[in-house]
Design an enzyme around this catalytic site. Structure first.
Site, PDB file in Angstrom:
ATOM      1  N   TRP A 159      -6.000   2.236  10.434  1.00  0.00           N
ATOM      2  CA  TRP A 159      -5.954   1.767   8.667  1.00  0.00           C
ATOM      3  C   TRP A 159      -5.521   0.732   8.775  1.00  0.00           C
ATOM      4  O   TRP A 159      -6.243  -0.089   7.314  1.00  0.00           O
ATOM      5  CB  TRP A 159      -4.731   2.797   8.240  1.00  0.00           C
ATOM      6  CG  TRP A 159      -4.780   2.901   7.088  1.00  0.00           C
ATOM      7  CD1 TRP A 159      -3.843   2.431   6.412  1.00  0.00           C
ATOM      8  CD2 TRP A 159      -6.066   2.732   5.961  1.00  0.00           C
ATOM      9  NE1 TRP A 159      -4.214   2.434   4.939  1.00  0.00           N
ATOM     10  CE2 TRP A 159      -5.634   2.742   5.341  1.00  0.00           C
ATOM     11  CE3 TRP A 159      -7.601   3.490   6.553  1.00  0.00           C
ATOM     12  CZ2 TRP A 159      -6.587   3.029   3.675  1.00  0.00           C
ATOM     13  CZ3 TRP A 159      -8.218   3.900   4.764  1.00  0.00           C
ATOM     14  CH2 TRP A 159      -7.954   3.419   3.766  1.00  0.00           C
ATOM     15  N   TYR A 190       1.215  -1.585   0.069  1.00  0.00           N
ATOM     16  CA  TYR A 190      -0.150   0.378   0.111  1.00  0.00           C
ATOM     17  C   TYR A 190       0.764   1.662   0.392  1.00  0.00           C
ATOM     18  O   TYR A 190       0.684   2.309  -1.190  1.00  0.00           O
ATOM     19  CB  TYR A 190      -0.957   0.116   0.776  1.00  0.00           C
ATOM     20  CG  TYR A 190      -1.465   1.533   1.076  1.00  0.00           C
ATOM     21  CD1 TYR A 190      -2.157   1.699   0.171  1.00  0.00           C
ATOM     22  CD2 TYR A 190      -1.781   2.069   2.390  1.00  0.00           C
ATOM     23  CE1 TYR A 190      -3.224   2.634   0.508  1.00  0.00           C
ATOM     24  CE2 TYR A 190      -1.973   2.715   3.256  1.00  0.00           C
ATOM     25  CZ  TYR A 190      -2.596   3.789   1.730  1.00  0.00           C
ATOM     26  OH  TYR A 190      -4.125   4.828   1.396  1.00  0.00           O
ATOM     27  N   GLU A 224     -12.093   6.112   4.130  1.00  0.00           N
ATOM     28  CA  GLU A 224     -11.606   6.773   5.798  1.00  0.00           C
ATOM     29  C   GLU A 224     -12.339   6.686   6.935  1.00  0.00           C
ATOM     30  O   GLU A 224     -12.131   7.167   7.998  1.00  0.00           O
ATOM     31  CB  GLU A 224     -11.241   8.102   4.878  1.00  0.00           C
ATOM     32  CG  GLU A 224      -9.779   8.014   4.383  1.00  0.00           C
ATOM     33  CD  GLU A 224      -8.796   7.265   4.974  1.00  0.00           C
ATOM     34  OE1 GLU A 224      -8.370   6.917   6.301  1.00  0.00           O
ATOM     35  OE2 GLU A 224      -7.372   7.042   4.362  1.00  0.00           O
TER      36      GLU A 224
END
Length: 185
Positions: free
Chosen positions: A48, A18, A40
């Site tokens: 996250w 990522y 988000e």
């Protein structure tokens, strides 16, 4: 020789991939911007990493982040999502996703694209913060405060300044890659 990365991403290969391929790279297409807005917003109050590890489940559950479909979700679809163990089953966040899809399209109608709207806050170009250490990376900024305030005024949910700043980082509106990170080179 080992690549030097931002320290936060060294947990595992998912995080490294990522970081290396997406985080901090400018995104201008509405579909990807919407995907990150949704991810988000689900991340609020969570890590996250939790969201990233469930990203494919979210993609399947939310019709590949098709905001036009999401904007039309019924109560039955909400119940289906609430029973999906592969995603974060938070009814307020699921309902917010539907609202946010509707508001997203309102902004598209007003500005031509959501990208046009959101990038205007940074004059169309990424802000390079050039941090030397993770401790120099803020959780919010004056710009994320402004965007958050404007999104909330337009009816968006779960779009606080911290969520907005994380979105700005993810979509390359700000470059918070550390000076030592190989991405900078």
């Amino acid at each position: 020789m080992e690549k030097l990365r931002c320290g936060w991403c060294e947990k595992d290969d998912l995080y490294r991939k990522y970081h290396d391929e997406e985080w901090g790279r400018p995104v201008y297409d509405d579909e990807t911007i919407f995907e990150f807005l949704i991810l988000e917003s689900f991340q609020a109050g969570l890590s996250w990493y939790t969201i990233l590890s469930k990203r494919e489940n979210f993609r399947k559950a939310f019709d590949h982040f098709n905001y036009k479909k999401i904007a039309q979700y019924s109560d039955q679809k909400v119940e289906e999502l609430m029973s999906n163990a592969g995603i974060i089953r938070n009814k307020l966040k699921i309902l917010a996703t539907i609202t946010n899809a509707q508001k997203f399209m309102e902004i598209q109608n007003e500005f031509g694209s959501f990208s046009q709207y959101i990038w205007e806050f940074v004059d169309g170009a990424p802000i390079d913060n050039n941090p030397k250490a993770l401790s120099e990376i803020p959780a919010t900024t004056e710009i994320s405060d402004r965007i958050s305030k404007d999104l909330k005024k337009r009816g968006f949910k779960f779009m606080g300044s911290t969520v907005v700043y994380a979105h700005m980082q993810a979509t390359g509106m700000v470059n918070d890659h550390l000076e030592s990170c190989f991405i900078r080179k």
